[in-house]
Design a protein around this motif. Structure first.
Motif, PDB file in Angstrom:
ATOM      1  N   GLU A  53       0.848  -1.195   0.000  1.00  0.00           N
ATOM      2  CA  GLU A  53       0.000   0.000   0.000  1.00  0.00           C
ATOM      3  C   GLU A  53       0.879   1.238   0.000  1.00  0.00           C
ATOM      4  N   VAL A  54       0.388   2.308  -0.622  1.00  0.00           N
ATOM      5  CA  VAL A  54       1.053   3.606  -0.560  1.00  0.00           C
ATOM      6  C   VAL A  54       0.003   4.619  -0.120  1.00  0.00           C
ATOM      7  N   ARG A  55       0.295   5.312   0.970  1.00  0.00           N
ATOM      8  CA  ARG A  55      -0.611   6.353   1.482  1.00  0.00           C
ATOM      9  C   ARG A  55       0.050   7.702   1.275  1.00  0.00           C
ATOM     10  N   LEU A  56      -0.696   8.617   0.679  1.00  0.00           N
ATOM     11  CA  LEU A  56      -0.167   9.945   0.406  1.00  0.00           C
ATOM     12  C   LEU A  56      -0.729  10.989   1.337  1.00  0.00           C
ATOM     13  N   SER A  57       0.075  12.009   1.596  1.00  0.00           N
ATOM     14  CA  SER A  57      -0.397  13.157   2.370  1.00  0.00           C
ATOM     15  C   SER A  57      -1.406  13.901   1.502  1.00  0.00           C
ATOM     16  N   PRO A  58      -2.252  14.728   2.109  1.00  0.00           N
ATOM     17  CA  PRO A  58      -3.266  15.458   1.328  1.00  0.00           C
ATOM     18  C   PRO A  58      -2.683  16.299   0.186  1.00  0.00           C
ATOM     19  N   ASP A  59      -1.448  16.826   0.370  1.00  0.00           N
ATOM     20  CA  ASP A  59      -0.837  17.632  -0.702  1.00  0.00           C
ATOM     21  C   ASP A  59      -0.060  16.771  -1.709  1.00  0.00           C
ATOM     22  N   LEU A  60      -0.078  15.451  -1.533  1.00  0.00           N
ATOM     23  CA  LEU A  60       0.569  14.466  -2.414  1.00  0.00           C
ATOM     24  C   LEU A  60       2.087  14.605  -2.465  1.00  0.00           C
ATOM     25  N   LYS A  61       2.673  15.259  -1.486  1.00  0.00           N
ATOM     26  CA  LYS A  61       4.131  15.462  -1.507  1.00  0.00           C
ATOM     27  C   LYS A  61       4.889  14.457  -0.649  1.00  0.00           C
ATOM     28  N   HIS A  62       4.167  13.697   0.162  1.00  0.00           N
ATOM     29  CA  HIS A  62       4.806  12.702   1.024  1.00  0.00           C
ATOM     30  C   HIS A  62       4.054  11.383   0.899  1.00  0.00           C
ATOM     31  N   ALA A  63       4.806  10.313   0.651  1.00  0.00           N
ATOM     32  CA  ALA A  63       4.202   8.998   0.486  1.00  0.00           C
ATOM     33  C   ALA A  63       4.772   8.032   1.518  1.00  0.00           C
ATOM     34  N   THR A  64       3.895   7.374   2.234  1.00  0.00           N
ATOM     35  CA  THR A  64       4.300   6.302   3.141  1.00  0.00           C
ATOM     36  C   THR A  64       4.034   5.000   2.410  1.00  0.00           C
TER      37      THR A  64
END
Length: 148
Positions: A53-64
């Protein structure tokens, strides 16, 4: 006038469709990067990585990026007990992986990557082990009999 609230991944509404779509795009692209690129690190030598899975921050600049080394959780696998070192190595090479990822995706920004071990496989194994416990099985069978 009060502070304006926006939806984000940690809010009650959960991630937006945009975050979910971008996460899947990045997940697929990372799979390709891992398949095509060799990362020169002893901790990653011969290790196959599954991107769950890849989860992104709301601004799409950080991916976990949640990953599972192939064979993790299997005591006889070469990766058993080495998950922490594998995750550390992936995080050490995150900038290189981000650069490779940028060639595979068409997004305004290539997000910063952070890798974490996907614990859901371990949790599922623990639940399976609980259901296999004779005491739990007997309790469940007793409940089934009471419902009939």
């Amino acid at each position: 006038m009060g502070k304006q609230h926006t939806r984000n991944a940690s809010g009650p509404a959960g991630p937006s469709q945009r975050q979910l779509r971008a996460g899947e795009l990045i997940r697929h692209a990372l799979v390709e990067v891992f398949r095509e690129e060799e990362i020169h690190d002893e901790a990653l030598k011969g290790v196959s990585i599954t991107v769950t899975e890849v989860r992104l921050s709301p601004d799409l600049k950080h991916a976990t990026c949640f990953v599972e080394p192939l064979g993790a959780g299997v005591d006889t696998a070469e990766t058993a007990g080495h998950e922490t070192q594998i995750i550390k190595a992936l995080n050490a090479h995150a900038k290189f992986l981000r650069g490779q990822l940028g060639r595979h995706i068409d997004m305004k920004f290539t997000p910063d990557l952070r890798f974490r071990h996907d614990e859901s496989f371990d949790a599922a194994s623990r639940i399976d082990a609980l259901f296999d416990d004779p005491r739990v099985r007997a309790d469940l069978e007793r409940r089934d009999e009471e419902e009939d």
